[in-house]
Design a protein around this motif. Structure first.
Motif, PDB file in Angstrom:
ATOM      1  N   TYR A   1     -18.595  -5.230 -41.002  1.00 45.24           N
ATOM      2  CA  TYR A   1     -19.102  -4.274 -40.021  1.00 45.24           C
ATOM      3  C   TYR A   1     -19.819  -4.978 -38.875  1.00 45.24           C
ATOM      4  O   TYR A   1     -19.712  -4.567 -37.711  1.00 45.24           O
ATOM      5  N   ALA A   2     -20.551  -6.040 -39.189  1.00 46.56           N
ATOM      6  CA  ALA A   2     -21.227  -6.801 -38.133  1.00 46.56           C
ATOM      7  C   ALA A   2     -20.212  -7.447 -37.202  1.00 46.56           C
ATOM      8  O   ALA A   2     -20.376  -7.451 -35.976  1.00 46.56           O
ATOM      9  N   ALA A   3     -19.145  -8.003 -37.782  1.00 50.75           N
ATOM     10  CA  ALA A   3     -18.102  -8.640 -36.963  1.00 50.75           C
ATOM     11  C   ALA A   3     -17.399  -7.611 -36.086  1.00 50.75           C
ATOM     12  O   ALA A   3     -17.073  -7.888 -34.925  1.00 50.75           O
ATOM     13  N   LEU A   4     -17.156  -6.407 -36.614  1.00 51.38           N
ATOM     14  CA  LEU A   4     -16.552  -5.352 -35.808  1.00 51.38           C
ATOM     15  C   LEU A   4     -17.474  -4.964 -34.655  1.00 51.38           C
ATOM     16  O   LEU A   4     -17.006  -4.678 -33.540  1.00 51.38           O
ATOM     17  N   ALA A   5     -18.774  -4.953 -34.914  1.00 54.18           N
ATOM     18  CA  ALA A   5     -19.730  -4.630 -33.847  1.00 54.18           C
ATOM     19  C   ALA A   5     -19.689  -5.676 -32.740  1.00 54.18           C
ATOM     20  O   ALA A   5     -19.735  -5.347 -31.549  1.00 54.18           O
ATOM     21  N   VAL A   6     -19.600  -6.945 -33.110  1.00 50.93           N
ATOM     22  CA  VAL A   6     -19.507  -8.001 -32.099  1.00 50.93           C
ATOM     23  C   VAL A   6     -18.212  -7.874 -31.310  1.00 50.93           C
ATOM     24  O   VAL A   6     -18.192  -7.985 -30.074  1.00 50.93           O
ATOM     25  N   ALA A   7     -17.114  -7.626 -32.002  1.00 48.49           N
ATOM     26  CA  ALA A   7     -15.810  -7.595 -31.346  1.00 48.49           C
ATOM     27  C   ALA A   7     -15.658  -6.409 -30.410  1.00 48.49           C
ATOM     28  O   ALA A   7     -14.995  -6.512 -29.370  1.00 48.49           O
TER      29      ALA A   7
ATOM     30  N   ARG B   1     -34.138   0.749 -41.108  1.00 47.84           N
ATOM     31  CA  ARG B   1     -34.571   0.965 -42.486  1.00 47.84           C
ATOM     32  C   ARG B   1     -34.562  -0.323 -43.295  1.00 47.84           C
ATOM     33  O   ARG B   1     -35.237  -0.411 -44.338  1.00 47.84           O
ATOM     34  N   ASN B   2     -33.812  -1.330 -42.854  1.00 40.54           N
ATOM     35  CA  ASN B   2     -33.685  -2.574 -43.617  1.00 40.54           C
ATOM     36  C   ASN B   2     -34.488  -3.727 -43.031  1.00 40.54           C
ATOM     37  O   ASN B   2     -34.369  -4.860 -43.508  1.00 40.54           O
ATOM     38  N   LEU B   3     -35.278  -3.459 -42.002  1.00 46.07           N
ATOM     39  CA  LEU B   3     -36.052  -4.528 -41.383  1.00 46.07           C
ATOM     40  C   LEU B   3     -37.309  -4.817 -42.192  1.00 46.07           C
ATOM     41  O   LEU B   3     -38.007  -3.897 -42.630  1.00 46.07           O
ATOM     42  N   PRO B   4     -37.622  -6.103 -42.385  1.00 46.51           N
ATOM     43  CA  PRO B   4     -38.848  -6.472 -43.108  1.00 46.51           C
ATOM     44  C   PRO B   4     -40.062  -6.413 -42.170  1.00 46.51           C
ATOM     45  O   PRO B   4     -40.538  -7.437 -41.663  1.00 46.51           O
ATOM     46  N   LEU B   5     -40.566  -5.220 -41.935  1.00 53.54           N
ATOM     47  CA  LEU B   5     -41.630  -5.033 -40.950  1.00 53.54           C
ATOM     48  C   LEU B   5     -43.026  -5.244 -41.521  1.00 53.54           C
ATOM     49  O   LEU B   5     -43.989  -5.378 -40.765  1.00 53.54           O
ATOM     50  N   SER B   6     -43.174  -5.274 -42.822  1.00 52.86           N
ATOM     51  CA  SER B   6     -44.496  -5.438 -43.432  1.00 52.86           C
ATOM     52  C   SER B   6     -44.841  -6.911 -43.580  1.00 52.86           C
ATOM     53  O   SER B   6     -44.111  -7.657 -44.258  1.00 52.86           O
ATOM     54  N   PRO B   7     -45.944  -7.399 -42.979  1.00 54.22           N
ATOM     55  CA  PRO B   7     -46.327  -8.821 -43.118  1.00 54.22           C
ATOM     56  C   PRO B   7     -46.521  -9.241 -44.564  1.00 54.22           C
ATOM     57  O   PRO B   7     -46.350 -10.421 -44.893  1.00 54.22           O
ATOM     58  N   ARG B   8     -46.872  -8.310 -45.431  1.00 51.66           N
ATOM     59  CA  ARG B   8     -47.094  -8.662 -46.833  1.00 51.66           C
ATOM     60  C   ARG B   8     -45.821  -9.177 -47.488  1.00 51.66           C
ATOM     61  O   ARG B   8     -45.856 -10.084 -48.327  1.00 51.66           O
ATOM     62  N   THR B   9     -44.673  -8.621 -47.098  1.00 50.85           N
ATOM     63  CA  THR B   9     -43.406  -9.047 -47.695  1.00 50.85           C
ATOM     64  C   THR B   9     -42.957 -10.416 -47.210  1.00 50.85           C
ATOM     65  O   THR B   9     -42.138 -11.059 -47.863  1.00 50.85           O
ATOM     66  N   TRP B  10     -43.488 -10.878 -46.067  1.00 44.36           N
ATOM     67  CA  TRP B  10     -43.047 -12.158 -45.525  1.00 44.36           C
ATOM     68  C   TRP B  10     -43.494 -13.322 -46.401  1.00 44.36           C
ATOM     69  O   TRP B  10     -42.831 -14.352 -46.469  1.00 44.36           O
ATOM     70  N   ARG B  11     -44.655 -13.171 -47.040  1.00 45.58           N
ATOM     71  CA  ARG B  11     -45.276 -14.286 -47.761  1.00 45.58           C
ATOM     72  C   ARG B  11     -44.865 -14.322 -49.232  1.00 45.58           C
ATOM     73  O   ARG B  11     -45.147 -15.285 -49.929  1.00 45.58           O
ATOM     74  N   GLU B  12     -44.231 -13.265 -49.714  1.00 42.26           N
ATOM     75  CA  GLU B  12     -43.829 -13.222 -51.108  1.00 42.26           C
ATOM     76  C   GLU B  12     -42.546 -14.021 -51.305  1.00 42.26           C
ATOM     77  O   GLU B  12     -41.764 -14.189 -50.372  1.00 42.26           O
ATOM     78  N   PRO B  13     -42.304 -14.537 -52.515  1.00 44.16           N
ATOM     79  CA  PRO B  13     -41.027 -15.210 -52.786  1.00 44.16           C
ATOM     80  C   PRO B  13     -39.865 -14.293 -52.445  1.00 44.16           C
ATOM     81  O   PRO B  13     -39.831 -13.138 -52.843  1.00 44.16           O
ATOM     82  N   ALA B  14     -38.920 -14.820 -51.678  1.00 44.21           N
ATOM     83  CA  ALA B  14     -37.846 -13.976 -51.153  1.00 44.21           C
ATOM     84  C   ALA B  14     -36.495 -14.570 -51.498  1.00 44.21           C
ATOM     85  O   ALA B  14     -36.324 -15.792 -51.613  1.00 44.21           O
TER      86      ALA B  14
ATOM     87  N   LEU C   1     -25.583  -8.091 -36.739  1.00 45.41           N
ATOM     88  CA  LEU C   1     -25.708  -8.357 -38.169  1.00 45.41           C
ATOM     89  C   LEU C   1     -26.646  -7.356 -38.836  1.00 45.41           C
ATOM     90  O   LEU C   1     -26.371  -6.881 -39.947  1.00 45.41           O
ATOM     91  N   LEU C   2     -27.731  -7.014 -38.163  1.00 46.04           N
ATOM     92  CA  LEU C   2     -28.648  -6.015 -38.719  1.00 46.04           C
ATOM     93  C   LEU C   2     -27.981  -4.641 -38.764  1.00 46.04           C
ATOM     94  O   LEU C   2     -28.195  -3.867 -39.707  1.00 46.04           O
ATOM     95  N   LEU C   3     -27.182  -4.325 -37.760  1.00 47.91           N
ATOM     96  CA  LEU C   3     -26.453  -3.053 -37.772  1.00 47.91           C
ATOM     97  C   LEU C   3     -25.431  -3.023 -38.905  1.00 47.91           C
ATOM     98  O   LEU C   3     -25.299  -2.014 -39.619  1.00 47.91           O
ATOM     99  N   GLY C   4     -24.687  -4.113 -39.078  1.00 45.16           N
ATOM    100  CA  GLY C   4     -23.715  -4.175 -40.166  1.00 45.16           C
ATOM    101  C   GLY C   4     -24.379  -4.034 -41.523  1.00 45.16           C
ATOM    102  O   GLY C   4     -23.870  -3.332 -42.408  1.00 45.16           O
ATOM    103  N   LEU C   5     -25.527  -4.676 -41.686  1.00 44.81           N
ATOM    104  CA  LEU C   5     -26.276  -4.561 -42.935  1.00 44.81           C
ATOM    105  C   LEU C   5     -26.744  -3.130 -43.158  1.00 44.81           C
ATOM    106  O   LEU C   5     -26.634  -2.593 -44.271  1.00 44.81           O
TER     107      LEU C   5
END
Length: 642
Positions: free
Chosen positions: A119-125, A287-300, A342-346
């Motif tokens: 889906y991301a590739a289709l968006a680019v194309a 809806r899939n963006l990691p907007l919370s700073p708390r999640t940035w520091r946790e093991p990912a 890529l974020l849109l495809g995700l």
């Protein structure tokens, strides 16, 4: 069909056929545009081959020191292999787009799964902006591909799926290529995004993995030589290139001030257009963006780290041009579009996997939008049924001076109800493609068939792009001066001279297609002014006195004049000394002596001995701008004086 397996080789093959058909298949036409980036940039590559000089770029025989050379090198190589043509000019951008589509799929597949990558590739194309801004010779697609390669290699090395030496050294090499393509932002944006990512994830304890010394050495080995050679060969280069073109442009103090800044609200809003139709899925991506700073520091997981890096990658570019308002065009954010895709495809893939209710709502909105577009197109087609298509489309357009086109969408305001008659077939094809595809995608979504709606949207955009390409061809005689140049070539003698009324952007196609240098009469705020002040620079800029002397001389001079300045030019030139050579596409060519024996001057026409309907009746001073001769422009002392 929600769990239908997807196989990479078949997806890659389909994406290759789609992107090659769209971008390589449309690269051969139409003619190059008359503006400061299409035919004008093609002139630079053309002169590289003519001079056999690949260090100092020249345009119209004058040093052109405001752009890095990579794109010019690519087009020059294309000319060397294939000859000078529209296809050869657009080939590097077309290949970059094909590469970007395939790399986007690989990026998405590796970190988010096959469906998100597809889906991301289709968006680019098939995003509208991707297609529009690869029709002209700007390097955005090339450096955007370099950016995507940088972040892909970095992320794979950072997450442990690639040897750090391969990943970080490869990213450094691509960063150098980005600098040679788009100057300092080729370094600024990737470094700022990676530094922000490492800081947000508290990963600086791993800094030794980056191999900063060897990575920097690779970067300098590729990026530094051209800058050093250009500086040694051209006194004043470092001021012109780094200070004037980078810092002063960002601050809005660059000389000459021949550029503008799209208002911020328009710039942000335009992303809904440039990423259409996929921009309708923005709520799902958010809806899939990691907007919370708390999640940035946790093991990912690698997927979570990829989401954060994509957010930072796009955010750095968008924030930079939000804060820096000295120069801002719509396509300046092109480097962020692969990340957004890529974020849109995700977002779309995740919504399908969870059967989120928003997905059907978005599909319904798109279908309704397609119906609205078809209704509007139908209305204009019905209104235009009594209008006959023009032999010269410019007669149905509103023509403006080049400096009045502040935004890329400004050309839409050239259209009139009468111009619909010239564009009937493209309008029918585009409206039908969007209507059929978007409604089909909605029906498939309603039936619970999750894999097919997005390819249906992409195919609808393919039809839309085909129609846009057809419309581009209809409008091209006004956008390009190729027709005039070919007509001039039939009569040009070795000692004839060609002049443009205004800057080079008035008709650079005349110079490109005729393989002749051109003179600039009454040009102001020109990119060539700096280079024209070198001692060995040829005479290019002419004020009224100088051009009047040239016009009255024995040599034959062809003067290309935009439609809106014809009356003004005839007022400024000596009476009984202007003969019309040709007129088409909103441009006229005047001569300072009759082409054939017995040809009557335009002054005689005005006196009533002949009548030409081509000339509108209006005051010679109507809408006449206040001009300052380029001969009196000055630059800082860093510029060598002739």
């Amino acid at each position: 069909m929600r769990n239908v397996p997807l196989r990479s080789p078949w997806i890659l093959l389909c994406l290759l056929i789609l992107s090659a058909g769209l971008y390589l298949g449309t690269a051969g036409s139409p003619a190059l545009n008359d503006d400061d980036v299409d035919a004008a940039h093609a002139m630079v590559s053309q002169e590289m081959l003519q001079r056999n000089d690949f260090v100092v770029p020249y345009m119209d025989g004058v040093r052109y020191l405001i752009r890095p050379p990579m794109h010019f090198w690519m087009v020059a190589a294309s000319y060397k292999l294939l000859g000078e043509s529209e296809f050869a000019t657009r080939l590097p951008l077309s290949l970059a787009m094909v590469g970007m589509v395939l790399l986007t799929f690989e990026f998405g597949r590796r970190f988010f799964g096959h469906r998100a990558g597809l889906y991301a590739a289709l968006a680019v194309a098939t995003s509208l902006g991707m297609f529009i801004f690869t029709r002209i010779m700007i390097p955005e697609a090339i450096y955007a591909l370099a950016f995507e390669g940088i972040f892909y290699l970095f992320l794979r090395s950072w997450t442990g799926s690639l040897d750090p030496r391969v990943g970080y050294w490869g990213a450094s090499a691509l960063c150098a290529i980005a600098v040679l393509t788009r100057a300092l932002i080729g370094l600024l944006f990737p470094v700022a995004a990676i530094v922000a990512f490492i800081t947000m994830t508290r990963g600086w304890h791993r800094w030794r993995e980056l191999r900063l010394f060897s990575s920097s050495a690779i970067f300098l080995a590729i990026a530094a030589p051209w800058h050093i050679l250009a500086g040694l060969r051209t006194p004043g280069f470092f001021w012109a290139y780094f200070i004037n073109e980078h810092i002063n442009r960002a601050l809005g103090t660059r000389l000459p001030h021949d550029y503008g800044a799209v208002p911020l609200w328009i710039w942000w809003s335009a992303h809904l257009v440039w990423l259409f139709p996929w921009s309708f899925f923005f709520p799902l991506a958010l809806r899939n963006l990691p907007l919370s700073p708390r999640t940035w520091r946790e093991p990912a997981t690698p997927a979570q780290q990829a989401r954060l890096l994509l957010l930072v990658w796009a955010g750095v570019i968008l924030l930079f041009f939000t804060l820096v308002g000295g120069s801002r065009m719509e396509y300046y954010s092109f480097g962020a579009w692969p990340a957004i895709s890529l974020l849109l495809g995700l977002g779309i893939a995740h919504a399908e996997e969870t059967n989120h209710s928003w997905l059907k709502q978005v599909q319904r909105v798109l279908a309704g939008f397609a119906v609205l577009i078809a209704a509007i197109a139908g209305y204009f087609l019905w209104v235009s049924m009594q209008v006959q298509a023009a032999s010269d489309v410019s007669s149905h357009l509103v023509l403006r001076s080049p400096e009045q086109y502040v935004t890329s969408m400004a050309h839409l305001f050239d259209l009139t109800p009468q111009s619909v008659a010239d564009l009937r077939i493209p309008i029918i094809v585009s409206a039908a493609s969007i209507l059929i595809a978007f409604v089909t995608a909605w029906l498939l979504r309603e039936r619970g068939i999750s894999l097919l709606p997005n390819p249906a949207l992409a195919l609808g955009m393919v039809g839309f792009f085909v129609a846009a390409h057809m419309a581009y061809g209809v409008l091209n005689p006004t956008l390009s001066s190729r027709t005039l140049a070919f007509e001039l070539n039939k009569y040009l003698r070795a000692d004839d001279q060609i002049a443009l009324y205004g800057d080079i952007r008035v008709a650079p196609g005349i110079a490109f297609y005729s393989h002749r240098d051109v003179l600039l009469y009454d040009a102001t705020e020109s990119n060539l002014q700096f280079g024209s002040q070198y001692p060995d620079a040829p005479k290019r800029f002419f004020d009224d006195t100088e051009f009047s002397t040239l016009w009255k001389g024995r040599g034959r001079v062809f003067l290309v004049v935009p439609e809106e300045h014809k009356e003004e030019v005839r007022e400024r030139l000596p009476r009984n000394s202007v003969w019309e050579f040709a007129e088409t596409g909103g441009k006229a060519v005047y001569l300072n002596q009759p082409l054939v024996t017995g040809q009557v001057s335009l002054a005689s026409v005005e006196a009533g001995r002949l009548k030409l309907a081509a000339f509108p009746v209006r005051s010679p001073h109507e809408n006449r701008p206040s001009r300052k001769s380029a001969a009196h422009r000055t630059f800082p002392s860093a510029v060598p004086n002739p």
